[in-house]
Design a protein around this motif. Structure first.
Motif, mmCIF file in Angstrom:
data_model
loop_
_atom_site.group_PDB
_atom_site.id
_atom_site.type_symbol
_atom_site.label_atom_id
_atom_site.label_comp_id
_atom_site.label_asym_id
_atom_site.label_seq_id
_atom_site.Cartn_x
_atom_site.Cartn_y
_atom_site.Cartn_z
ATOM 1 N N LEU A 14 0.654 -1.103 0.072
ATOM 2 C CA LEU A 14 -0.022 -0.219 0.007
ATOM 3 C C LEU A 14 0.861 1.223 -0.057
ATOM 4 C CD1 LEU A 14 -2.889 -0.963 2.666
ATOM 5 C CD2 LEU A 14 -3.240 -0.610 0.155
ATOM 6 N N ALA A 15 1.959 1.332 0.522
ATOM 7 C CA ALA A 15 2.836 2.234 0.811
ATOM 8 C C ALA A 15 3.370 2.589 -0.585
ATOM 9 C CB ALA A 15 3.918 2.186 1.911
ATOM 10 N N ARG A 16 3.845 1.633 -1.429
ATOM 11 C CA ARG A 16 4.292 1.669 -2.532
ATOM 12 C C ARG A 16 3.372 2.448 -3.692
ATOM 13 N NH1 ARG A 16 7.033 -2.661 -1.768
ATOM 14 N NH2 ARG A 16 5.444 -3.960 -2.588
ATOM 15 N N HIS A 17 2.185 2.017 -3.638
ATOM 16 C CA HIS A 17 1.225 2.395 -4.487
ATOM 17 C C HIS A 17 0.707 3.961 -4.094
ATOM 18 C CE1 HIS A 17 0.600 -1.159 -6.836
ATOM 19 N NE2 HIS A 17 0.496 -1.810 -5.659
ATOM 20 N N LEU A 18 0.923 4.319 -2.761
ATOM 21 C CA LEU A 18 0.264 5.497 -2.468
ATOM 22 C C LEU A 18 1.481 6.378 -2.265
ATOM 23 C CD1 LEU A 18 -2.030 4.457 0.551
ATOM 24 C CD2 LEU A 18 -2.612 5.588 -1.769
ATOM 25 N N VAL A 19 2.590 6.022 -2.571
ATOM 26 C CA VAL A 19 3.794 6.757 -2.644
ATOM 27 C C VAL A 19 4.046 7.463 -1.286
ATOM 28 C CG1 VAL A 19 5.243 8.629 -3.809
ATOM 29 C CG2 VAL A 19 3.436 7.207 -5.023
ATOM 30 N N ARG A 20 4.074 6.629 -0.332
ATOM 31 C CA ARG A 20 4.313 6.860 1.156
ATOM 32 C C ARG A 20 5.356 5.914 1.820
ATOM 33 N NH1 ARG A 20 -1.580 9.201 2.729
ATOM 34 N NH2 ARG A 20 -1.815 10.634 1.296
ATOM 35 N N ARG A 21 5.649 6.458 3.034
ATOM 36 C CA ARG A 21 6.388 5.528 3.837
ATOM 37 C C ARG A 21 5.841 4.525 4.324
ATOM 38 N NH1 ARG A 21 8.826 9.792 7.372
ATOM 39 N NH2 ARG A 21 7.860 8.173 8.711
ATOM 40 N N ARG A 22 6.207 3.371 4.815
ATOM 41 C CA ARG A 22 5.510 2.260 5.186
ATOM 42 C C ARG A 22 4.921 2.321 6.643
ATOM 43 N NH1 ARG A 22 6.360 -1.940 8.218
ATOM 44 N NH2 ARG A 22 5.284 -4.036 7.765
ATOM 45 N N GLY A 23 5.856 3.071 7.683
ATOM 46 C CA GLY A 23 5.189 3.314 8.913
ATOM 47 C C GLY A 23 3.858 4.218 9.025
ATOM 48 N N PRO A 24 3.572 5.201 8.417
ATOM 49 C CA PRO A 24 2.538 5.878 8.548
ATOM 50 C C PRO A 24 1.211 4.966 7.967
ATOM 51 C CG PRO A 24 4.052 7.232 7.667
ATOM 52 C CD PRO A 24 4.495 6.157 7.917
ATOM 53 N N VAL A 25 1.539 4.305 6.837
ATOM 54 C CA VAL A 25 0.550 3.444 6.459
ATOM 55 C C VAL A 25 0.338 2.243 7.230
ATOM 56 C CG1 VAL A 25 0.046 1.887 4.529
ATOM 57 C CG2 VAL A 25 0.950 3.981 4.041
ATOM 58 N N HIS A 26 1.295 1.647 8.095
ATOM 59 C CA HIS A 26 1.144 0.874 8.905
ATOM 60 C C HIS A 26 0.137 1.255 10.092
ATOM 61 C CE1 HIS A 26 1.912 -3.090 11.017
ATOM 62 N NE2 HIS A 26 2.405 -2.229 12.178
ATOM 63 N N LEU A 27 0.402 2.383 10.675
ATOM 64 C CA LEU A 27 -0.227 3.031 11.762
ATOM 65 C C LEU A 27 -1.685 3.338 11.387
ATOM 66 C CD1 LEU A 27 2.375 5.648 13.280
ATOM 67 C CD2 LEU A 27 1.311 3.309 14.298
ATOM 68 N N SER A 28 -1.892 3.537 10.000
ATOM 69 C CA SER A 28 -3.435 3.815 9.426
ATOM 70 C C SER A 28 -3.955 2.370 9.393
ATOM 71 C CB SER A 28 -3.253 4.252 7.958
ATOM 72 O OG SER A 28 -2.910 5.682 8.086
ATOM 73 N N LEU A 29 -3.293 1.286 8.944
ATOM 74 C CA LEU A 29 -3.959 0.006 8.990
ATOM 75 C C LEU A 29 -4.334 -0.497 10.433
ATOM 76 C CD1 LEU A 29 -1.809 -1.956 6.302
ATOM 77 C CD2 LEU A 29 -4.159 -1.239 6.094
ATOM 78 N N ARG A 30 -3.555 -0.149 11.321
ATOM 79 C CA ARG A 30 -3.747 -0.524 12.720
ATOM 80 C C ARG A 30 -5.073 0.359 13.142
ATOM 81 N NH1 ARG A 30 1.149 -0.400 16.489
ATOM 82 N NH2 ARG A 30 -0.276 -1.150 17.975
ATOM 83 N N ARG A 31 -5.168 1.531 12.895
ATOM 84 C CA ARG A 31 -6.122 2.432 13.327
ATOM 85 C C ARG A 31 -7.630 1.943 12.574
ATOM 86 N NH1 ARG A 31 -2.620 6.906 13.082
ATOM 87 N NH2 ARG A 31 -3.199 7.314 11.002
ATOM 88 N N LEU A 32 -7.244 1.642 11.331
ATOM 89 C CA LEU A 32 -8.657 1.187 10.616
ATOM 90 C C LEU A 32 -9.078 -0.320 11.237
ATOM 91 C CD1 LEU A 32 -7.578 2.299 7.022
ATOM 92 C CD2 LEU A 32 -9.604 3.258 8.633
ATOM 93 N N SER A 33 -7.973 -1.094 11.482
ATOM 94 C CA SER A 33 -8.270 -2.224 11.937
ATOM 95 C C SER A 33 -9.120 -2.223 13.272
ATOM 96 C CB SER A 33 -7.165 -3.175 12.144
ATOM 97 O OG SER A 33 -7.255 -4.490 12.781
#
Length: 131
Positions: free
Chosen positions: A92-111
């Motif tokens: 997801l971070a690769r496709h959104l052109v973002r770093r992995r850390g914030p995307v991982h935190l977003s996934l945890r919040r969404l989960s």
């Protein structure tokens, strides 16, 4: 991932505006903190007005970061809904052109909110899908 998952132009404009606002808020907070420290060192006292300025700067930074987190959450959720198969934070971070850390935190919040569900784990990487 579907090829039609490009971000819409207005999303880019909104993101750019929010990022500019976040940067301006951070610069303002740093400048306010520097002024307060200079004045405190120079006069050996802490005035209530200075504390108010620092409190406003901290509030502004916190508000700006929470807005940016909500935009990241919305982008991650949108991308997961467009995905054909489960995705991990790195994909997801690769496709959104973002770093992995914030995307991982977003996934945890969404989960935690119950909007995404961990499906499986491949080589230690948890993959998620939408509910």
């Amino acid at each position: 991932m579907k090829s039609s998952a490009r971000p819409r132009p207005y999303n880019l404009a909104v993101r750019a505006t929010v990022l500019t606002w976040v940067c301006a808020s951070a610069a303002t907070a740093v400048a306010c903190a520097a002024v307060v420290m200079y004045d405190a060192v120079r006069h050996h006292r802490v005035a209530s007005g200075e504390l108010t300025v620092v409190a406003l700067a901290v509030f502004s930074l916190r508000f700006a970061s929470s807005r940016w987190d909500k935009i990241t959450d919305a982008d991650v959720l949108h991308r997961l809904r467009l995905a054909d198969s489960p995705c991990g934070a790195g994909d997801l971070a690769r496709h959104l052109v973002r770093r992995r850390g914030p995307v991982h935190l977003s996934l945890r919040r969404l989960s935690r909110a119950g909007l995404v569900v961990p499906v499986d784990s491949v080589d230690g990487t948890v993959r998620y899908t939408c509910v």
